[in-house]
Design an enzyme around this catalytic site. Structure first.
Site, PDB file in Angstrom:
ATOM      1  N   CYS A  13       0.821  -1.215   0.000  1.00 57.49           N
ATOM      2  CA  CYS A  13       0.000   0.000   0.000  1.00 57.49           C
ATOM      3  C   CYS A  13       0.857   1.268   0.000  1.00 57.49           C
ATOM      4  O   CYS A  13       1.750   1.427   0.837  1.00 57.49           O
ATOM      5  CB  CYS A  13      -0.899  -0.039   1.246  1.00 57.49           C
ATOM      6  SG  CYS A  13      -1.822   1.472   1.464  1.00 57.49           S
ATOM      7  N   SER A  19     -10.325  -6.053   4.611  1.00 60.35           N
ATOM      8  CA  SER A  19      -9.230  -6.260   3.674  1.00 60.35           C
ATOM      9  C   SER A  19      -8.487  -7.492   4.178  1.00 60.35           C
ATOM     10  O   SER A  19      -7.849  -7.456   5.231  1.00 60.35           O
ATOM     11  CB  SER A  19      -8.357  -5.003   3.712  1.00 60.35           C
ATOM     12  OG  SER A  19      -7.307  -5.114   2.834  1.00 60.35           O
ATOM     13  N   CYS A  39      -6.780   0.459  -5.898  1.00 61.65           N
ATOM     14  CA  CYS A  39      -6.728  -0.007  -4.527  1.00 61.65           C
ATOM     15  C   CYS A  39      -5.267  -0.083  -4.054  1.00 61.65           C
ATOM     16  O   CYS A  39      -4.432  -0.683  -4.716  1.00 61.65           O
ATOM     17  CB  CYS A  39      -7.357  -1.400  -4.521  1.00 61.65           C
ATOM     18  SG  CYS A  39      -8.034  -1.823  -2.979  1.00 61.65           S
TER      19      CYS A  39
HETATM   20  S1  SF4 Z   1      -4.219  -0.825   3.097  1.00 55.65           S
HETATM   21 FE1  SF4 Z   1      -5.451   0.565   4.335  1.00 55.65          FE
HETATM   22  S2  SF4 Z   1      -4.941  -0.022   6.447  1.00 55.65           S
HETATM   23 FE2  SF4 Z   1      -3.328  -0.898   5.146  1.00 55.65          FE
HETATM   24  S3  SF4 Z   1      -1.710   0.660   5.169  1.00 55.65           S
HETATM   25 FE3  SF4 Z   1      -3.021   1.044   3.375  1.00 55.65          FE
HETATM   26  S4  SF4 Z   1      -4.479   2.587   4.079  1.00 55.65           S
HETATM   27 FE4  SF4 Z   1      -3.572   1.650   5.886  1.00 55.65          FE
END
Ligand code: SF4
Length: 343
Positions: free
Chosen positions: A122, A218, A337
């Site tokens: 991410c 998630s 995403c």
């Molecule tokens: S996927 Fe969502 S919870 Fe995980 S680091 Fe990224 S923003 Fe944060």
């Protein structure tokens, strides 16, 4: 002392109390203010009949009202999808994404600047954590999407930058503001809160008696080793704890959990992973969104092939899981995403 009223951060009850305490007014004017700001964009509040007839009150109120807390600084388009960057009052920036759907637009809102959760796929995680957003800054994203950029938004997903349950109170107050029929009028069943698996947040939401709001998880790994390697949150709340919280969650009749699974080549895309995922899900009612990994600077993961994605989905479908394959619409503008935060 100078009065300040930030309507974007106040529920209708809170606004009513403020108008009562500060001006001796009440629900009648609070509802009118909500309507003029959230339904009509706030350009002509003084001309609304409720305020035109009390000019002195309006003159005082106008001085106290603060504008939306965030300025749209840039927009990026990929087909019908629009990503926009908002500069907040302290100079920090957040991203939000307007996603066109068949019948209406969905807005993916951020709940924090950056994130503490450190998921290893991410972009937001790579920013580190700066701060949580206020209710006003969360609602401001919806206001800007609707009234500054002119998009008809009917669905909200808390899937932008940040972990919503790490900012629980501000997010839930934003849900209340957005849900008011007098203002934004977004039904709870059109709002989705997505968590990486913060179990205390799931438990708190369970106690709030909002069965129609949708809960997304998630998941990304069907066993603790795979999941902990991708999502450090799993070390605090492993899959067994997550499953327990979901087992106890009061879904409405025919309600489902939304599971998001980002498929990463060679990491979590084997058929054994699919079978383990089916075992984890059983017997929860789940709609699973399967999303190919979107490239993020700094990670060397790769997307799976279409064939691998198809086989993974088929394995789950054969086990009775409802699977939707999602191809990211916003990859070209880093709005897919896991891609928000390159700002
Ligand atoms: S996927 Fe969502 S919870 Fe995980 S680091 Fe990224 S923003 Fe944060």
């Amino acid at each position: 002392m100078e009065r300040i009223i930030d309507i974007f951060g106040l529920t209708l009850d809170q606004l009513t109390r403020t108008l009562r305490n500060d001006y001796g007014k009440g629900l009648f004017h609070a509802e009118a203010l909500y309507r003029e700001m959230f339904k009509n964009g706030g350009k002509n509040i003084g001309n609304a009949p409720e305020f035109k007839s009390s000019l002195k009150f309006w003159t005082e109120l106008e001085k106290a009202l603060v504008p939306v807390s965030g300025k749209v600084e840039e927009t990026f388009k990929a087909g019908e999808l629009v990503k926009f960057i908002t500069r907040l009052r302290d100079g920090l920036k957040i991203e939000s994404v307007i996603i066109p759907m068949t019948r209406h637009n969905t807005l993916c809102v951020s709940s924090q600047v950056g994130c503490k959760m450190g998921c290893r796929f991410c972009q937001t995680a790579r920013m580190g954590f700066k701060r949580s957003l206020s209710t006003s800054e969360i609602v401001g994203q919806v206001f800007n999407a609707r009234h500054t950029l002119g998009h008809d938004i009917k669905n909200i997903v808390f899937m932008g930058m940040g972990e919503p349950f790490d900012n629980f109170d501000a997010v839930m107050t934003a849900v209340n503001v957005l849900n008011s029929q007098k203002g934004c009028d977004i039904a709870l069943r059109h709002m989705t809160i997505s968590t990486c698996g913060v179990v205390p947040g799931i438990e708190r939401l369970a106690q709030m008696n909002l069965p129609n709001i949708r809960l997304a998880i998630s998941i990304n790994g069907p066993d603790d080793d795979t999941r902990s390697a991708l999502m450090p949150v799993n070390r605090h709340w492993p899959l067994a704890a997550l499953k327990k919280s979901l087992d106890a969650y009061p879904l409405p009749p025919r309600g489902v959990f939304l599971f998001e699974y980002i498929l990463i080549k060679g990491v979590n895309d084997a058929m054994d992973h699919a079978r383990a995922l089916a075992r984890f899900i059983h017997p929860l009612p789940v709609r699973l969104n399967l999303i190919p990994y979107n490239p993020v600077t700094g990670f060397d993961h790769q997307s799976p092939s279409d064939e691998q994605m198809h086989d993974f989905a088929q394995t789950l479908t054969d086990k009775g899981i409802f699977v939707i394959k999602r191809w990211s619409k916003g990859r070209s503008v880093s709005a897919g995403c896991g891609q928000l935060g390159k700002i």
